[in-house]
Each structure stands twice: as C-alpha cells, then as structure tokens.
Design a protein around this motif. Structure first.
Motif, short mmCIF file in Angstrom:
data_model
loop_
_atom_site.label_atom_id
_atom_site.label_comp_id
_atom_site.label_asym_id
_atom_site.label_seq_id
_atom_site.Cartn_x
_atom_site.Cartn_y
_atom_site.Cartn_z
N TYR A 195 0.82 -1.21 0.00
CA TYR A 195 0.00 0.00 0.00
C TYR A 195 0.85 1.26 0.00
N GLU A 196 0.28 2.29 -0.59
CA GLU A 196 0.73 3.67 -0.40
C GLU A 196 -0.33 4.35 0.45
N ASN A 197 -0.02 5.53 0.98
CA ASN A 197 -1.07 6.27 1.69
C ASN A 197 -0.82 7.76 1.64
N GLN A 198 -1.89 8.49 1.73
CA GLN A 198 -1.82 9.95 1.84
C GLN A 198 -2.49 10.35 3.15
N LYS A 199 -1.98 11.42 3.75
CA LYS A 199 -2.48 11.84 5.06
C LYS A 199 -3.20 13.18 4.96
N LEU A 200 -4.34 13.24 5.60
CA LEU A 200 -5.08 14.48 5.77
C LEU A 200 -5.16 14.76 7.26
N VAL A 201 -5.60 15.95 7.62
CA VAL A 201 -5.79 16.28 9.03
C VAL A 201 -7.15 16.96 9.17
N SER A 202 -7.98 16.47 10.09
CA SER A 202 -9.29 17.05 10.31
C SER A 202 -9.15 18.43 10.96
N LYS A 203 -10.25 19.17 10.98
CA LYS A 203 -10.23 20.49 11.63
C LYS A 203 -9.86 20.38 13.10
N SER A 204 -10.20 19.24 13.72
CA SER A 204 -9.91 19.05 15.14
C SER A 204 -8.50 18.48 15.37
N GLY A 205 -7.76 18.25 14.27
CA GLY A 205 -6.38 17.80 14.40
C GLY A 205 -6.18 16.31 14.35
N ILE A 206 -7.21 15.53 14.01
CA ILE A 206 -7.08 14.07 13.93
C ILE A 206 -6.42 13.69 12.60
N PRO A 207 -5.35 12.89 12.64
CA PRO A 207 -4.73 12.41 11.39
C PRO A 207 -5.67 11.42 10.68
N ILE A 208 -5.85 11.63 9.39
CA ILE A 208 -6.68 10.74 8.56
C ILE A 208 -5.77 10.12 7.51
N GLN A 209 -5.54 8.82 7.60
CA GLN A 209 -4.64 8.14 6.67
C GLN A 209 -5.46 7.32 5.68
N LEU A 210 -5.29 7.60 4.40
CA LEU A 210 -6.07 6.97 3.35
C LEU A 210 -5.14 6.13 2.48
N TYR A 211 -5.38 4.83 2.47
CA TYR A 211 -4.49 3.88 1.80
C TYR A 211 -5.01 3.52 0.41
N TYR A 212 -4.07 3.11 -0.45
CA TYR A 212 -4.43 2.68 -1.80
C TYR A 212 -3.27 1.86 -2.37
N GLU A 213 -3.58 1.02 -3.34
CA GLU A 213 -2.55 0.30 -4.06
C GLU A 213 -1.92 1.25 -5.08
N PRO A 243 -13.69 9.86 18.79
CA PRO A 243 -13.23 9.29 20.06
C PRO A 243 -11.90 8.54 20.04
N TRP A 244 -11.21 8.51 18.90
CA TRP A 244 -9.96 7.76 18.81
C TRP A 244 -8.85 8.70 18.34
N GLU A 245 -7.64 8.26 18.34
CA GLU A 245 -6.50 9.14 18.09
C GLU A 245 -6.15 9.31 16.62
N VAL A 246 -6.62 8.40 15.78
CA VAL A 246 -6.28 8.42 14.36
C VAL A 246 -7.39 7.71 13.61
N TYR A 247 -7.50 7.99 12.31
CA TYR A 247 -8.48 7.27 11.49
C TYR A 247 -7.83 6.83 10.20
N LYS A 248 -8.00 5.54 9.88
CA LYS A 248 -7.41 4.96 8.67
C LYS A 248 -8.48 4.27 7.84
N GLN A 249 -8.30 4.28 6.53
CA GLN A 249 -9.20 3.56 5.64
C GLN A 249 -8.36 2.76 4.65
#
Length: 688
Positions: A195-213, A243-249
């Motif tokens: 996988y590769e991934n790109q990271k976004l950050v929510s307005k509240s500062g939560i890292p959002i990691q989005l994976y893809y081939e 409610p969690w520290e990070v979000y991944k898909q």
C-alpha cells in the motif's frame, strides 16, 4: 430446543464472568505465515478479579496453547477447541495472563493472492475475532488492545490505534500499534499489503490516513471524495469529538462486505476504488460515511445485545444519509429515504420481525432503523435530537448500551410520546408507510414523484403533456427516470419527443434510464442511441455496447474498434464484454481469436478477484455452453472465502450437473482436485 438452551447457558456464563472479571488490556505479539496461512504469537493480558469465580474463559477457535502463565507462574488449563479455560492461579484483584498460541483460521483471517499481490486482512464482526486472536466473542467485554506485528518489511501492516514505532530485524519489520481506550474484540483488525497512503488532518487535528494500491493512485481523489469533509461534518453534527487518536481507511481485495468499521481502521471493498467515470455509477461516499459514523455508533458505544443492534446500524445508516445530504443535496437525501421506504413497504408483507429483536433482518436494522431516527428527529426537532445524541454518547462513552439508554436521554429533553414511538417504530412489525409519506410529502420533489406514480394506469395521451413539462424542468433526475419507466411499452413514435427531451438533459442518470428501456432501436433513434457510448458511465456503456452489437451487425467492427481499450470497473465489466463480443464477431481480427480467448479464460483463474472471475466465467459459458475449460475454475470458486462467489459457483454447478455430459465431466475432473475442492464438489454431486 437444545440450541436455545446452549445459547442461554453460554450467555449466563459470560454474564457471570463479566461481573466477576474485568479484562482491562492486552498486548499481542504476532507472526503471520502466508505460505501456511497460519498465525502465532505471544499474548499478554491484564485483568482484575472483582469477586470469587471458579473459571475464566477466553474464546479461542481451534488454537494450540503453550507456556501459559498466570501471575508469572505456569498453571494448568483446558482447551476445549473453542475456549481457553482457566481454573487456578488467579486471585482477587489485579492479575496477569500470558501464553503462546498457534492457529490456522478457517475464517476471519484471510490470505488473498500471493507474492506482490498478497493481502492479509481480518473481518471479525459476525465471524468472531477469536478465530485468529484469543479474545472475547461477547461484545460487552471491552478492553484496550495493542499489537506488535512481525512481517515482511516490504509490506504495509495496518491495525487499530496509533503506530508508535517500527523496528527492522533482517527482512522483517515490527509494527507497534497502541490504543488508549477500550473496545469490543470484534473490532480488532489487521490489513497487510503493498500500500501507499496519503495523510489528511481534520479540523480538530485528527490524522486521517487513506491507503491505496500504487496501481490505483489516479483513482485516489475520486475514491476518497470529500473524506475530510465527512469527518469534519460528523464532529460538528454529532457534537462529540472523534473518540480515537487516528483514522485509517484501507481497501482490500475480495472483501466479504462493503465495509467494516474496525475501531480507527475501516476496511472496505476494493470495488469502491473508482475513477471519475466509475464514480457516477458507484462510489464510496455512502460506505465511507456509514463506517465513519460507526466510530461513534458501535465502536464508542456498543449494543449490549442483538436486539439493540439497530443502535449501531440504524444510526450509522441515518448519519451517513445526513452526510450525503450535505454533499449531494436535500433532494438526494429525500430520494434515498423514499427508496428505503419503498423497500420496507414491500418487505413488510413477509418480514414480521420488529427492530427490537435479535432475529431482525439487515433491512430492518439498517433502513427501518434509519427511518425510525428520521421520524424521531422530525418530530422532536433537529436541535433536541442533536442534544439527546450528544448526551447519550458522552454518558455511555466506551460502554455498552441499550435502546432504553438512548430513549431516556431523549425523554429528558422533550414531552414527545416516546412510548407510542417505541411501540410503532421499534416494537411493531411492518412499516408505517402513512406516517413516512406524510413526512416525505414536505419535499416538493417527492410530491412530484408521487404524482408521477399516481399516473401509472392512465393512458399515455392523458399524461404526455405533463411528462414533457417535467422532462423540461429542473426537477431531480429520479422523477424523469420514473417517467421513462412508465413509457417503456409505449410505441417509439408516441414517446419520441420525451426520449429526445431525456437525451437533451445531459444527465447521466436520465440518459442511462433511456438505455435501459430501449430494447428495440429504430433507425430514427440510432444516432442518438449511439451517443450514449460517450457517456461518463461504465454501466451505460455496457448496456449500449451489448445492445448495439446485437441490433446492428453492420456496425459490429466499428463498435469493437471504438471500445477496444475500455476496461470499466475493477471487475473489468467492459473489457470482458469486449472480449466476448470480439470472439463472436465473424471475420473480426481472426488471427487474434486465440489471444482473446486466452485472456478471457485467464480472467477466470484464481489470479484475479472474484468479481473479475465471475464475470469471465459467465461470459465463457454464455459464449459456448459446451466449453469445459472454465469448469475447473468454477470448481475452484466453491472454496472461495468470498461467500457471494462460492454461492454463484454452487448454483451454476447444480444447474450444469443436471446434464449427464457435464456430470460425467465433473466426475472425471474430481480425482485431480485438491482436497478442499473435492469435498465441495462431492457434496454437490451427491445431492438428491
């Protein structure tokens, strides 16, 4: 009767254990062996004994254990094959448990593909995490999960929580994942792949990691369309911080369902990885929002029992629609509720199980649950509804909940008759289509749709002018689709004006409806119909290419040349259709026929995902019903973990073996099959 008794006994055991024993945290140090399809590791639990108890149980399906210690002392234990049973060594107060385990899971942990195409992923809900990690099938047992995963350093390993660090040992990495808050075991997850991934950050500062081939890099933006917007919307709409520290898909191949809301790490089917054209036919937005909503409704607060399952699925379904309303508009939102209402109304004739039952259908938990919430929100007002939801989540954070817990928070804020609401929407079978229609009728678009539906039995001449007015208007596209479906049987000359207006809308959905209803293509409409081949829709192109090739033999070469490079969705719907048509087209690239056939047959092989394989097998058997080359692949499909694919294979083989020639072929094939294939095929051959 014995099954109900057994379930009751297990429930009682767990009820007693959950009161007497509190498992607080676990660290699993695990290894995965793709060649053997096994998992092993060392597990370290911390638990507290609150009151006297003779036996403590962990769920563990077909596992071997060794070096089991409680409070650092080796103790005896029992292994029933389904449970790890502890009966000495623990004391009141804090305790530790450690052991080594090995397993070859039959389900829940899946090894898909091999070498660079290898993926490993888990699916705990409904199948139980205890098949790959000794844990608790009871969702009421919540604890903090931490994993150290040892695997080939050339892969990405993703799990719940924050990746604190990664260490390298020779050709392996160790990924250290840590969590702060407790969750139910069914939400424990692993996903491994290239996988590769790109990271976004929510307005509240939560890292959002989005994976893809890496092969899907160009599809990244359309696949994860508005992901950050949905995240930010939910935090605002729900009123409770994520409610969690990070979000991944993570998209995975041959997934069993659309998606799964593992805590902080959603897995979803790669079929939702789409480009800009595929987005118009199917996209990830609804599943994206649904699984994210579960991070609050299901993961933060978890239903105590099956009868309260709607607190997870009904809420996730409804809040996903609220997110889509912000993205696609009010008419979209109302139309989805309308579609759900139509489904529920039809199903209510046979589906007599209410929401508050552990035997209710998915349609009831999801769609009726969402409708119940929509009715409640409409009746008590959005402000009160939001406040009740916020209070409910804050009060029961990281706990298990019942329907009474939620309704109590609502009742504190309103005088609305929740007893009547509960009886009608949660405890009664059927669907109150009258109240639903009353609410829906507040939408001008839905009122128009209702008016069109009323005209179904009317002569075409009586409604023609009205239909033309609607087709010329800016009303939302389903109203225009409904008109086209009503005029399907009308002669071309009579409906020509409406068809012309529909084509001129340049709405991909309306034009697709034209493609669906036109089974005969008059010469006067041919040019207009062929223009549909240019539409930004893989479904429309598939319909029109197949119909045009069949209806206009003189244009077959032109049609094939035009569509030569089309691939379509991840299931290669357009490429497989093209190969099928090219093989059947006389005098078309005759020197390449063998190459075309070999490519189509290859798509039926285990090298590809089940959706591709199914399309290829169906096309091969359609092209030549006597072709035996795809049949070994059809038998192989019987052993697929992807239940939709294995079901397709069973049904197809059942039909084929009614023919003596095919039965004889399968009997001849049988001795050369691997054990799992033999077992599955034998069952079908021996059926009476």
């Amino acid at each position: 009767m014995r099954y109900y008794f057994l379930f009751f006994m297990v429930s009682v055991v767990y009820s007693q254990q959950s009161k007497s024993v509190d498992f607080q945290s676990v660290l699993g140090k695990i290894n995965l062996n793709p060649s053997q399809k096994t998992v092993s590791g060392d597990v370290f639990y911390e638990f507290k004994v609150n009151s006297a108890i003779d036996t403590i149980r962990l769920d563990a399906q077909n596992m071997a254990f060794s070096n089991l210690r409680i409070n650092n002392s080796i103790v005896d234990f029992k292994n029933s094959g389904k449970k790890l049973i502890l009966f000495n060594g623990f004391k009141k107060g804090k305790n530790t448990l450690s052991f080594h385990y090995e397993a070859q899971p039959k389900q829940t942990l899946y090894f898909v593909g091999e070498k660079d195409n290898l993926q490993i992923w888990t699916q705990g809900q409904g199948k139980f995490t205890s098949h790959w990690f000794p844990s608790f099938d009871d969702a009421n047992e919540k604890l903090v999960f931490n994993l150290d995963v040892y695997f080939d350093k050339n892969y990405q390993v993703i799990s719940n929580g924050v990746l604190q660090s990664t260490e390298t040992f020779q050709d392996q990495n160790v990924w250290h994942y840590r969590m702060k808050n407790p969750m139910s075991s069914y939400l424990l997850a692993l996903a491994i792949g290239k996988y590769e991934n790109q990271k976004l950050v929510s307005k509240s500062g939560i890292p959002i990691q989005l994976y893809y081939e890496s092969a899907d890099e160009e599809k990244f933006k359309t696949t994860y369309f508005d992901s950050q917007f949905i995240f930010d919307f939910f935090e605002k709409e729900i009123g409770v911080e994520y409610p969690w520290e990070v979000y991944k898909q993570i998209p995975v191949r041959d997934f069993l369902y659309a998606g799964m809301e593992n805590t902080s790490a959603t897995l979803f089917s790669r079929d939702f990885v789409v480009d800009s054209i595929g987005f118009n036919d199917r996209n990830y937005v609804n599943v994206n929002a649904h699984e994210l909503a579960h991070q609050w409704f299901g993961d933060l607060v978890t239903a105590k029992s099956g009868k309260d399952h709607w607190l997870q699925e009904g809420f996730a379904t409804y809040f996903a629609l609220l997110a889509e309303k912000e993205i696609f508009g009010e008419d979209y939102f109302n139309y989805k509720l309308y579609q759900n209402a139509q489904q529920l109304k039809a199903a209510s004739k046979t589906d007599s199980i209410p929401i508050l039952s552990d035997k209710a259908s998915s349609l009831t938990y999801y769609q009726k649950g969402a409708w119940a919430l929509h009715v409640l929100r409409t009746k008590i007002g959005e402000t009160v509804f939001r406040k009740a939801v916020k209070n409910y989540l804050k009060k029961y954070a990281f706990q298990n909940v019942s329907t009474d817990n939620f309704l109590f928070e609502v009742q504190k804020l309103t005088k609305f008759d929740l007893v009547a609401f509960r009886k009608k929407w949660l405890e009664s079978s059927g669907f109150d289509s009258i109240e639903a229609k009353e609410i829906q009728s507040k939408s001008e678009f839905i009122r128009t749709l209702f008016e069109i539906q009323k005209l179904k039995g009317k002569p075409f001449e009586e409604k023609k002018k009205y239909f033309e007015t609607i087709m010329n208007s800016n009303v939302y596209y389903p109203a225009k689709e409904a008109i086209l479906l009503q005029i399907e049987a009308v002669s071309f000359d009579e409906k020509a004006t409406l068809l012309d207006l529909a084509m001129k809308t340049n709405d991909v959905n309306v034009r697709q409806a034209v493609a669906k209803i036109m089974t005969e293509i008059p010469a006067a409409f041919k040019e207009s119909y062929f223009s549909l081949l240019e539409d930004e829709s893989y479904l429309t192109r598939e319909i029109v290419l197949g119909t045009s090739w069949s209806k206009f033999p003189e244009d077959q070469k032109m049609l094939l040349d035009k569509s030569r490079l089309w691939v379509g969705f991840n299931d290669k719907n357009l490429r497989i259709l093209w190969l099928t048509l090219a093989l059947q087209t006389k005098d078309y690239e005759t020197d390449s026929k063998v190459q075309f056939y070999d490519e189509l047959l290859d798509y039926a092989s285990p090298k590809f995902e089940s959706s591709v394989r199914r399309n290829a097998i169906e096309s091969l058997l359609f092209s030549n019903e006597n072709d035996k080359n795809p049949l070994p692949y059809l038998v192989n499909a019987l052993t697929s973990h992807q239940w939709q694919f294995s079901k397709f294979a069973r049904e197809r083989i059942r039909t084929l073996i009614k023919n003596k020639t095919f039965r004889s072929y399968f009997e001849t094939l049988y001795p050369n099959l691997i054990s799992a294939e033999k077992q599955s095929l034998r069952k079908l051959l021996d059926e009476k």
